[in-house]
Design an enzyme around this catalytic site. Structure first.
Site, short mmCIF file in Angstrom:
data_model
loop_
_atom_site.label_atom_id
_atom_site.label_comp_id
_atom_site.label_asym_id
_atom_site.label_seq_id
_atom_site.Cartn_x
_atom_site.Cartn_y
_atom_site.Cartn_z
N ASP A 80 0.86 -1.18 0.00
CA ASP A 80 0.00 0.00 0.00
C ASP A 80 0.90 1.24 0.00
OD1 ASP A 80 -1.72 2.19 0.98
OD2 ASP A 80 -3.19 0.60 1.29
N ILE A 81 0.61 2.20 -0.90
CA ILE A 81 1.48 3.38 -0.96
C ILE A 81 1.28 4.33 0.21
CG2 ILE A 81 2.29 3.86 -3.31
CD1 ILE A 81 -0.32 5.54 -3.58
N GLU B 15 -12.25 3.57 -0.80
CA GLU B 15 -11.44 4.48 -1.62
C GLU B 15 -11.26 3.95 -3.04
OE1 GLU B 15 -7.66 5.72 0.17
OE2 GLU B 15 -6.83 5.91 -1.85
N HIS C 132 -10.27 -5.73 -2.50
CA HIS C 132 -8.93 -5.95 -1.98
C HIS C 132 -8.98 -6.19 -0.48
CE1 HIS C 132 -9.77 -1.62 -1.87
NE2 HIS C 132 -9.06 -1.59 -0.75
N HIS D 112 -6.54 -5.68 2.98
CA HIS D 112 -5.33 -5.08 3.56
C HIS D 112 -4.71 -6.08 4.53
CE1 HIS D 112 -6.25 -0.71 2.58
NE2 HIS D 112 -7.46 -1.23 2.48
P1 AMP Z 1 -9.75 1.32 0.69
O1 AMP Z 1 -10.41 1.31 -0.68
O2 AMP Z 1 -10.37 2.29 1.65
O3 AMP Z 1 -9.61 -0.07 1.27
O4 AMP Z 1 -8.27 1.88 0.49
C1 AMP Z 1 -7.54 1.69 -0.70
C2 AMP Z 1 -6.08 1.65 -0.38
O5 AMP Z 1 -5.38 1.62 -1.61
C3 AMP Z 1 -5.55 2.84 0.43
O6 AMP Z 1 -4.93 2.36 1.62
C4 AMP Z 1 -4.53 3.49 -0.51
O7 AMP Z 1 -3.39 3.98 0.15
C5 AMP Z 1 -4.18 2.36 -1.45
N1 AMP Z 1 -3.74 2.78 -2.76
C6 AMP Z 1 -4.33 3.68 -3.59
N2 AMP Z 1 -3.63 3.83 -4.73
C7 AMP Z 1 -2.57 2.99 -4.62
C8 AMP Z 1 -1.46 2.69 -5.48
N3 AMP Z 1 -1.31 3.28 -6.67
N4 AMP Z 1 -0.54 1.80 -5.04
C9 AMP Z 1 -0.69 1.20 -3.84
N5 AMP Z 1 -1.70 1.43 -3.00
C10 AMP Z 1 -2.63 2.33 -3.38
#
Ligand code: AMP
Length: 132
Positions: A29-30, A88, A93, A95
């Site tokens: 995760d970035i 988001e 996905h 975590h």
């Molecule tokens: P959520 O949809 O709330 O579970 O969160 C999505 C996650 O994806 C967040 O923790 C972001 O930091 C992560 N994220 C978004 N764009 C990227 C990316 N390009 N590379 C890695 N992680 C990402």
């Protein structure tokens, strides 16, 4: 429009890749909440995790298990926790958040600033322990 994760899967955007097979990918995760915070993603773009067909959901959990055990071996947390949010990025996905102490929060709100070269080192360490 393709999700940001589909763009990563297609190689159109970079990532710190940890593992990949025909159906799934894992990368850091970035915006990590802990060193080694990893996302587990089915390549098929379906928004809601619990809309995945049963077999794909089961495979996603099994892929997550292999990556979690690799995180445990590579980074030595107390254990690796699981967070499901998905508000988001509309592409299912999981975590995986390594937990290094009993007082550590796994809340997605807490972001660490980890330099890119360290992120790459962490990804390499986990990747070296993955047995798919
Ligand atoms: P959520 O949809 O709330 O579970 O969160 C999505 C996650 O994806 C967040 O923790 C972001 O930091 C992560 N994220 C978004 N764009 C990227 C990316 N390009 N590379 C890695 N992680 C990402």
């Amino acid at each position: 429009m393709a999700s940001i994760f589909t763009k990563i899967i297609r190689g159109e955007l970079p990532c710190y890749k940890v593992a990949e097979n025909e159906t799934h990918i894992a990368f850091l995760d970035i915006n990590p909440v802990a060193e080694g915070h990893t996302l587990i993603i089915p390549k098929e773009e379906i928004d809601y995790l619990f809309d995945l067909p049963d077999t794909l959901l089961a495979d996603t959990i099994l892929f997550a298990k292999k990556v979690a055990l690799a995180i445990d071996n590579a980074l030595g947390p107390v254990r690796t926790g699981v967070v499901l949010d998905g508000r988001e990025v509309p592409h299912a996905h999981i975590h995986l958040v390594p937990i290094y102490s009993d007082t550590q929060s796994v809340s997605l709100g807490r972001k660490l600033d980890i330099p890119g070269e360290i992120m790459q080192e962490i990804a390499n360490k986990i990747a070296a322990e993955v047995n798919l």
